[in-house]
Design a protein around this motif. Structure first.
Motif, PDB file in Angstrom:
ATOM      1  N   PRO A 156       0.790  -1.240   0.000  1.00 11.84           N
ATOM      2  CA  PRO A 156       0.000   0.000   0.000  1.00 11.84           C
ATOM      3  C   PRO A 156       0.819   1.286   0.000  1.00 11.84           C
ATOM      4  N   LYS A 157       2.111   1.211   0.224  1.00 13.04           N
ATOM      5  CA  LYS A 157       2.936   2.417   0.240  1.00 13.04           C
ATOM      6  C   LYS A 157       3.711   2.613  -1.059  1.00 13.04           C
ATOM      7  N   ASN A 158       3.439   1.796  -2.056  1.00 11.70           N
ATOM      8  CA  ASN A 158       4.150   1.880  -3.328  1.00 11.70           C
ATOM      9  C   ASN A 158       3.416   2.850  -4.254  1.00 11.70           C
ATOM     10  N   PRO A 159       3.998   4.005  -4.553  1.00 12.02           N
ATOM     11  CA  PRO A 159       3.311   4.978  -5.401  1.00 12.02           C
ATOM     12  C   PRO A 159       3.113   4.496  -6.837  1.00 12.02           C
ATOM     13  N   GLU A 160       3.976   3.589  -7.298  1.00 11.32           N
ATOM     14  CA  GLU A 160       3.863   3.088  -8.674  1.00 11.32           C
ATOM     15  C   GLU A 160       2.546   2.369  -8.917  1.00 11.32           C
ATOM     16  N   VAL A 161       2.113   1.595  -7.929  1.00 10.21           N
ATOM     17  CA  VAL A 161       0.871   0.836  -8.110  1.00 10.21           C
ATOM     18  C   VAL A 161      -0.320   1.790  -8.224  1.00 10.21           C
ATOM     19  N   TYR A 162      -0.289   2.883  -7.475  1.00  8.80           N
ATOM     20  CA  TYR A 162      -1.388   3.849  -7.555  1.00  8.80           C
ATOM     21  C   TYR A 162      -1.346   4.622  -8.868  1.00  8.80           C
ATOM     22  N   ASN A 163      -0.169   4.860  -9.366  1.00 10.93           N
ATOM     23  CA  ASN A 163      -0.032   5.498 -10.677  1.00 10.93           C
ATOM     24  C   ASN A 163      -0.646   4.602 -11.754  1.00 10.93           C
ATOM     25  N   LEU A 164      -0.344   3.304 -11.674  1.00 10.96           N
ATOM     26  CA  LEU A 164      -0.921   2.357 -12.639  1.00 10.96           C
ATOM     27  C   LEU A 164      -2.440   2.268 -12.490  1.00 10.96           C
ATOM     28  N   LEU A 165      -2.920   2.291 -11.245  1.00  6.73           N
ATOM     29  CA  LEU A 165      -4.373   2.288 -11.040  1.00  6.73           C
ATOM     30  C   LEU A 165      -4.996   3.563 -11.610  1.00  6.73           C
ATOM     31  N   GLY A 166      -4.325   4.688 -11.469  1.00  2.27           N
ATOM     32  CA  GLY A 166      -4.807   5.928 -12.079  1.00  2.27           C
ATOM     33  C   GLY A 166      -4.898   5.795 -13.589  1.00  2.27           C
ATOM     34  N   ASP A 167      -3.865   5.183 -14.184  1.00  4.68           N
ATOM     35  CA  ASP A 167      -3.885   4.950 -15.633  1.00  4.68           C
ATOM     36  C   ASP A 167      -5.038   4.026 -16.026  1.00  4.68           C
ATOM     37  N   LEU A 168      -5.249   2.999 -15.228  1.00  2.49           N
ATOM     38  CA  LEU A 168      -6.331   2.054 -15.503  1.00  2.49           C
ATOM     39  C   LEU A 168      -7.683   2.763 -15.475  1.00  2.49           C
ATOM     40  N   TYR A 169      -7.939   3.537 -14.421  1.00  3.84           N
ATOM     41  CA  TYR A 169      -9.230   4.218 -14.322  1.00  3.84           C
ATOM     42  C   TYR A 169      -9.385   5.293 -15.392  1.00  3.84           C
ATOM     43  N   SER A 170      -8.296   5.888 -15.822  1.00  3.20           N
ATOM     44  CA  SER A 170      -8.372   6.811 -16.963  1.00  3.20           C
ATOM     45  C   SER A 170      -8.822   6.061 -18.207  1.00  3.20           C
ATOM     46  N   GLU A 171      -8.254   4.879 -18.392  1.00  2.17           N
ATOM     47  CA  GLU A 171      -8.618   4.034 -19.534  1.00  2.17           C
ATOM     48  C   GLU A 171     -10.091   3.626 -19.460  1.00  2.17           C
ATOM     49  N   LEU A 172     -10.596   3.462 -18.241  1.00  3.17           N
ATOM     50  CA  LEU A 172     -11.994   3.085 -18.029  1.00  3.17           C
ATOM     51  C   LEU A 172     -12.919   4.308 -17.998  1.00  3.17           C
ATOM     52  N   ASN A 173     -12.365   5.489 -18.274  1.00  9.20           N
ATOM     53  CA  ASN A 173     -13.119   6.751 -18.270  1.00  9.20           C
ATOM     54  C   ASN A 173     -13.754   7.060 -16.918  1.00  9.20           C
ATOM     55  N   ASN A 174     -13.049   6.711 -15.848  1.00  7.62           N
ATOM     56  CA  ASN A 174     -13.512   7.016 -14.511  1.00  7.62           C
ATOM     57  C   ASN A 174     -12.534   8.028 -13.905  1.00  7.62           C
ATOM     58  N   GLY A 175     -12.776   9.293 -14.214  1.00  3.41           N
ATOM     59  CA  GLY A 175     -11.880  10.365 -13.799  1.00  3.41           C
ATOM     60  C   GLY A 175     -11.759  10.513 -12.294  1.00  3.41           C
ATOM     61  N   THR A 176     -12.848  10.266 -11.577  1.00  2.00           N
ATOM     62  CA  THR A 176     -12.821  10.399 -10.122  1.00  2.00           C
ATOM     63  C   THR A 176     -11.854   9.395  -9.507  1.00  2.00           C
ATOM     64  N   MET A 177     -11.971   8.123  -9.917  1.00  2.00           N
ATOM     65  CA  MET A 177     -11.085   7.086  -9.377  1.00  2.00           C
ATOM     66  C   MET A 177      -9.654   7.284  -9.881  1.00  2.00           C
ATOM     67  N   ALA A 178      -9.507   7.774 -11.112  1.00  2.00           N
ATOM     68  CA  ALA A 178      -8.162   8.050 -11.630  1.00  2.00           C
ATOM     69  C   ALA A 178      -7.499   9.111 -10.752  1.00  2.00           C
ATOM     70  N   ALA A 179      -8.206  10.204 -10.507  1.00  2.00           N
ATOM     71  CA  ALA A 179      -7.643  11.294  -9.702  1.00  2.00           C
ATOM     72  C   ALA A 179      -7.330  10.819  -8.272  1.00  2.00           C
ATOM     73  N   THR A 180      -8.222  10.030  -7.706  1.00  2.00           N
ATOM     74  CA  THR A 180      -7.999   9.496  -6.358  1.00  2.00           C
ATOM     75  C   THR A 180      -6.700   8.712  -6.301  1.00  2.00           C
ATOM     76  N   ASN A 181      -6.480   7.857  -7.274  1.00  2.00           N
ATOM     77  CA  ASN A 181      -5.269   7.041  -7.277  1.00  2.00           C
ATOM     78  C   ASN A 181      -4.032   7.856  -7.603  1.00  2.00           C
ATOM     79  N   TYR A 182      -4.139   8.801  -8.525  1.00  2.00           N
ATOM     80  CA  TYR A 182      -2.987   9.647  -8.812  1.00  2.00           C
ATOM     81  C   TYR A 182      -2.576  10.458  -7.584  1.00  2.00           C
ATOM     82  N   ASN A 183      -3.583  10.900  -6.825  1.00  2.00           N
ATOM     83  CA  ASN A 183      -3.284  11.671  -5.602  1.00  2.00           C
ATOM     84  C   ASN A 183      -2.679  10.766  -4.557  1.00  2.00           C
TER      85      ASN A 183
END
Length: 182
Positions: free
Chosen positions: A155-182
């Protein structure tokens, strides 16, 4: 010819004078300096010929340099040298996904995850990224499963959240993308 020799000598000196770590090689590749990264990966392999992780990232370097035929050989060599390291299976899966062979890619990723015993967040992250990277072989549901599991494990690895942000961007879910990028 003299310029090429001089440039090669300067490049070799520059690489050898810096700390030669896997992290440095990965950074060179991420900065689109594939030739310099390849030279450093070769040096690292000489130092640690049985380290499958180095082979994995070296293969990734060839994929990024649009030389998948060289990546095939590197992933194969990585599996030979370090059969217990599942990252090179993920690399082989990525090559299949690149060509649209989703079933072949999925079976190799499943084997990699099984070999990692579900306890290696890096394998899960790389598997998730592989499923997102190529339109022909995309499986966003599998990517989400692997990345969310990796986030729970590390849970402390920023890379995994960056990838999750990319995934949610791909899924057109901007809210979840932003949450993960943050």
């Amino acid at each position: 010819m003299k310029h090429i020799l001089l440039l090669s000598t300067v490049l070799a000196f520059t690489i050898s004078s810096k700390a030669q770590t896997l992290k440095d090689a990965i950074q060179l590749n991420e900065n689109e300096q594939q030739e310099e990264a390849a030279a450093l990966y070769q040096q690292l392999i000489i130092k640690e010929p049985a380290n499958g992780t180095i082979y994995y990232y070296y293969g990734e370097n060839f994929i990024d340099a649009e030389q998948p035929e060289k990546a095939i050989d590197v992933f194969k060599k990585g599996l030979e040298k370090d059969p217990a390291n599942p990252l090179n299976l993920v690399g082989q899966a990525e090559l299949k996904l690149m060509t649209g062979d989703v079933n072949g890619g999925k079976s190799l990723i499943d084997l990699a995850v099984k070999n990692a015993a579900g306890k290696n967040a890096l394998v899960l992250m790389e598997a998730g990224e592989a499923f997102m990277r190529y339109k022909k072989g995309q499986d966003l549901i599998s990517a989400q499963t692997y990345l969310e599991t990796a986030a729970k494990m590390d849970p402390k690895n920023p890379e995994v959240y960056n990838l999750l942000g990319d995934l949610y961007s791909e899924l057109n879910n901007g809210t979840m993308a932003a949450t993960n990028y943050n």
